[in-house]
Design a protein around this motif. Structure first.
Motif, PDB file in Angstrom:
ATOM      1  N   CYS A  54     -27.184  48.818 -49.979  1.00  0.00           N
ATOM      2  CA  CYS A  54     -28.357  49.705 -49.994  1.00  0.00           C
ATOM      3  C   CYS A  54     -29.221  49.456 -51.226  1.00  0.00           C
ATOM      4  O   CYS A  54     -30.452  49.436 -51.131  1.00  0.00           O
ATOM      5  CB  CYS A  54     -27.929  51.170 -49.935  1.00  0.00           C
ATOM      6  SG  CYS A  54     -27.346  51.674 -48.312  1.00  0.00           S
ATOM      7  N   ALA A  55     -28.594  49.258 -52.375  1.00  0.00           N
ATOM      8  CA  ALA A  55     -29.351  48.997 -53.601  1.00  0.00           C
ATOM      9  C   ALA A  55     -30.171  47.718 -53.467  1.00  0.00           C
ATOM     10  O   ALA A  55     -31.345  47.674 -53.852  1.00  0.00           O
ATOM     11  CB  ALA A  55     -28.414  48.910 -54.805  1.00  0.00           C
ATOM     12  N   PHE A  56     -29.580  46.678 -52.902  1.00  0.00           N
ATOM     13  CA  PHE A  56     -30.297  45.420 -52.738  1.00  0.00           C
ATOM     14  C   PHE A  56     -31.439  45.574 -51.730  1.00  0.00           C
ATOM     15  O   PHE A  56     -32.543  45.082 -51.956  1.00  0.00           O
ATOM     16  CB  PHE A  56     -29.343  44.304 -52.304  1.00  0.00           C
ATOM     17  CG  PHE A  56     -30.014  42.968 -52.220  1.00  0.00           C
ATOM     18  CD1 PHE A  56     -30.442  42.312 -53.363  1.00  0.00           C
ATOM     19  CD2 PHE A  56     -30.250  42.382 -50.994  1.00  0.00           C
ATOM     20  CE1 PHE A  56     -31.088  41.094 -53.295  1.00  0.00           C
ATOM     21  CE2 PHE A  56     -30.892  41.151 -50.907  1.00  0.00           C
ATOM     22  CZ  PHE A  56     -31.304  40.504 -52.054  1.00  0.00           C
ATOM     23  N   MET A  57     -31.174  46.265 -50.635  1.00  0.00           N
ATOM     24  CA  MET A  57     -32.227  46.468 -49.641  1.00  0.00           C
ATOM     25  C   MET A  57     -33.368  47.316 -50.214  1.00  0.00           C
ATOM     26  O   MET A  57     -34.543  47.046 -49.943  1.00  0.00           O
ATOM     27  CB  MET A  57     -31.648  47.087 -48.372  1.00  0.00           C
ATOM     28  CG  MET A  57     -30.834  46.082 -47.567  1.00  0.00           C
ATOM     29  SD  MET A  57     -30.269  46.721 -45.985  1.00  0.00           S
ATOM     30  CE  MET A  57     -28.678  47.365 -46.442  1.00  0.00           C
ATOM     31  N   ASP A  58     -33.031  48.315 -51.019  1.00  0.00           N
ATOM     32  CA  ASP A  58     -34.078  49.117 -51.671  1.00  0.00           C
ATOM     33  C   ASP A  58     -34.933  48.250 -52.587  1.00  0.00           C
ATOM     34  O   ASP A  58     -36.152  48.415 -52.665  1.00  0.00           O
ATOM     35  CB  ASP A  58     -33.465  50.272 -52.474  1.00  0.00           C
ATOM     36  CG  ASP A  58     -32.954  51.393 -51.605  1.00  0.00           C
ATOM     37  OD1 ASP A  58     -33.373  51.501 -50.426  1.00  0.00           O
ATOM     38  OD2 ASP A  58     -32.115  52.189 -52.097  1.00  0.00           O
ATOM     39  N   TRP A  59     -34.290  47.313 -53.286  1.00  0.00           N
ATOM     40  CA  TRP A  59     -35.019  46.408 -54.171  1.00  0.00           C
ATOM     41  C   TRP A  59     -36.004  45.564 -53.370  1.00  0.00           C
ATOM     42  O   TRP A  59     -37.179  45.441 -53.741  1.00  0.00           O
ATOM     43  CB  TRP A  59     -34.042  45.523 -54.942  1.00  0.00           C
ATOM     44  CG  TRP A  59     -34.712  44.568 -55.860  1.00  0.00           C
ATOM     45  CD1 TRP A  59     -35.225  44.825 -57.101  1.00  0.00           C
ATOM     46  CD2 TRP A  59     -34.985  43.187 -55.601  1.00  0.00           C
ATOM     47  NE1 TRP A  59     -35.785  43.685 -57.631  1.00  0.00           N
ATOM     48  CE2 TRP A  59     -35.645  42.665 -56.728  1.00  0.00           C
ATOM     49  CE3 TRP A  59     -34.716  42.345 -54.530  1.00  0.00           C
ATOM     50  CZ2 TRP A  59     -36.042  41.347 -56.811  1.00  0.00           C
ATOM     51  CZ3 TRP A  59     -35.120  41.030 -54.618  1.00  0.00           C
ATOM     52  CH2 TRP A  59     -35.781  40.546 -55.755  1.00  0.00           C
TER      53      TRP A  59
END
Length: 77
Positions: A54-59
């Motif tokens: 999720c953190a990577f996709m948010d980035w």
């Protein structure tokens, strides 16, 4: 703003207008919606893995806004 930095921002902005970028954002948005489901998480390892996803996709999903804002700020300086 120096020429190299300006060229970088302008290349990023050109990319954001491409069909490929728009397709990527559509796929990442869809993937994030399915990744946000916590029902399938049955261990802390899976939780932390999903949190990283999720953190990577948010980035990725926020990249365009970040670049456009930084470009705007650099133009104002």
């Amino acid at each position: 703003m120096n020429k190299d930095l300006q060229d970088y921002y302008e290349a990023q902005i050109d990319m954001f207008q491409s069909k490929g970028w728009k397709d990527l954002i559509e796929h990442v948005t869809s993937a994030k919606m399915s990744t946000n489901d916590l029902k399938m998480i049955d261990s802390s390892d899976k939780f932390w893995y999903k949190k990283g996803e999720c953190a990577f996709m948010d980035w990725i999903l926020g990249w365009q806004d970040m670049v456009e804002e930084a470009y705007k700020q650099n133009l104002e300086e």
